[in-house]
Motif scaffolding. Structure first.
Motif, short mmCIF file in Angstrom:
data_model
loop_
_atom_site.label_atom_id
_atom_site.label_comp_id
_atom_site.label_asym_id
_atom_site.label_seq_id
_atom_site.Cartn_x
_atom_site.Cartn_y
_atom_site.Cartn_z
N MET A 1 0.83 -1.18 0.00
CA MET A 1 0.00 0.00 0.00
C MET A 1 0.88 1.25 0.00
N LYS A 2 0.51 2.22 -0.81
CA LYS A 2 1.31 3.43 -0.95
C LYS A 2 1.08 4.37 0.23
N THR A 3 2.15 5.09 0.59
CA THR A 3 2.01 6.11 1.63
C THR A 3 1.34 7.34 1.03
N ASN A 4 0.87 8.22 1.89
CA ASN A 4 0.25 9.45 1.42
C ASN A 4 1.24 10.31 0.65
N ILE A 5 2.48 10.32 1.07
CA ILE A 5 3.51 11.10 0.35
C ILE A 5 3.72 10.51 -1.04
N GLU A 6 3.76 9.18 -1.15
CA GLU A 6 3.91 8.55 -2.47
C GLU A 6 2.74 8.90 -3.39
N LYS A 7 1.54 8.95 -2.83
CA LYS A 7 0.37 9.34 -3.62
C LYS A 7 0.50 10.78 -4.10
N LEU A 8 1.00 11.65 -3.24
CA LEU A 8 1.19 13.05 -3.62
C LEU A 8 2.26 13.15 -4.71
N MET A 9 3.32 12.40 -4.59
CA MET A 9 4.38 12.42 -5.60
C MET A 9 3.84 11.95 -6.96
N GLU A 10 2.97 10.95 -6.94
CA GLU A 10 2.35 10.47 -8.18
C GLU A 10 1.40 11.51 -8.78
N PHE A 11 0.81 12.31 -7.93
CA PHE A 11 -0.14 13.34 -8.38
C PHE A 11 0.55 14.46 -9.16
N ILE A 12 1.81 14.69 -8.88
CA ILE A 12 2.56 15.75 -9.55
C ILE A 12 2.62 15.43 -11.05
N PRO A 13 2.14 16.35 -11.89
CA PRO A 13 1.97 16.01 -13.30
C PRO A 13 3.24 15.93 -14.13
N ASP A 14 4.32 16.53 -13.69
CA ASP A 14 5.49 16.68 -14.54
C ASP A 14 6.73 16.75 -13.67
N PRO A 15 7.86 16.21 -14.13
CA PRO A 15 9.09 16.28 -13.33
C PRO A 15 9.57 17.71 -13.06
N ASN A 16 9.09 18.67 -13.83
CA ASN A 16 9.48 20.06 -13.61
C ASN A 16 8.49 20.80 -12.70
N ASN A 17 7.59 20.06 -12.07
CA ASN A 17 6.63 20.63 -11.13
C ASN A 17 6.92 20.09 -9.74
N CYS A 18 6.49 20.84 -8.74
CA CYS A 18 6.56 20.36 -7.36
C CYS A 18 5.28 20.77 -6.64
N ALA A 19 5.05 20.15 -5.51
CA ALA A 19 3.90 20.48 -4.66
C ALA A 19 4.45 21.00 -3.34
N VAL A 20 3.95 22.16 -2.92
CA VAL A 20 4.38 22.77 -1.67
C VAL A 20 3.20 22.75 -0.71
N VAL A 21 3.36 22.00 0.39
CA VAL A 21 2.29 21.83 1.36
C VAL A 21 2.69 22.58 2.63
N THR A 22 1.88 23.58 2.97
CA THR A 22 2.20 24.41 4.13
C THR A 22 1.13 24.38 5.21
N SER A 23 -0.08 23.96 4.89
CA SER A 23 -1.14 23.98 5.90
C SER A 23 -0.89 22.89 6.95
N GLN A 24 -1.22 23.23 8.18
CA GLN A 24 -0.96 22.32 9.29
C GLN A 24 -1.69 20.99 9.12
N VAL A 25 -2.94 21.03 8.72
CA VAL A 25 -3.72 19.80 8.61
C VAL A 25 -3.16 18.89 7.51
N ASN A 26 -2.74 19.46 6.40
CA ASN A 26 -2.20 18.63 5.32
C ASN A 26 -0.77 18.17 5.58
N ARG A 27 0.02 18.99 6.26
CA ARG A 27 1.35 18.50 6.68
C ARG A 27 1.20 17.25 7.53
N ARG A 28 0.25 17.30 8.46
CA ARG A 28 0.04 16.15 9.33
C ARG A 28 -0.47 14.94 8.54
#
Length: 132
Positions: A1-28
């Motif tokens: 089973m994939k971790t939540n971080i792995e799912k987020l990494m898969e969600f990133i559409p392109d190798p030249n993109n990144c996702a920046v998560v700053t909200s407390q609830v989503n960091r957790r």
């Protein structure tokens, strides 16, 4: 089973993109670690959790699936990571970031296109709907 971080990494559409998560609830949600500050930055191939000295040791013990980095000069550190991963576009949590925070983000990272659409926020919400 994939971790939540792995799912987020898969969600990133392109190798030249990144996702920046700053909200407390989503960091957790992604790290499994509750903090009052910190930044999770995910690239297609690797994720990093930048956190201050108050949480660093405990984060190293608890957080899995990403490299934990001691926050020294967060803007400089994030810029270095974006440069290292050849990032052109950063997706941000539009639903939780204020206009003031967006302005500061753009000022801090002038060479990066900022995707402030709801793409990341909606993607995270869709991930969080599915309970496991």
């Amino acid at each position: 089973m994939k971790t939540n971080i792995e799912k987020l990494m898969e969600f990133i559409p392109d190798p030249n993109n990144c996702a920046v998560v700053t909200s407390q609830v989503n960091r957790r949600y992604f790290t499994g670690f509750k903090t009052s500050s910190g930044t999770l930055i995910c690239f297609k191939e690797k994720a990093y959790f930048i956190v201050d000295f108050r949480y660093f040791e405990k984060a190293c013990e608890i957080v899995k699936g990403c490299e934990v980095i001691l926050e020294k000069e967060k803007t400089v550190q994030i810029n270095e990571l974006m440069k290292k991963h050849c990032i052109k576009t950063a997706m941000i949590e539009a639903s939780t970031m204020t206009v003031s925070q967006l302005g500061s983000f753009r000022e801090s990272f002038p060479r990066i296109n900022v995707d402030f659409s709801n793409t990341l926020s909606n993607g995270i919400n869709n991930m969080r709907i599915l309970k496991n």
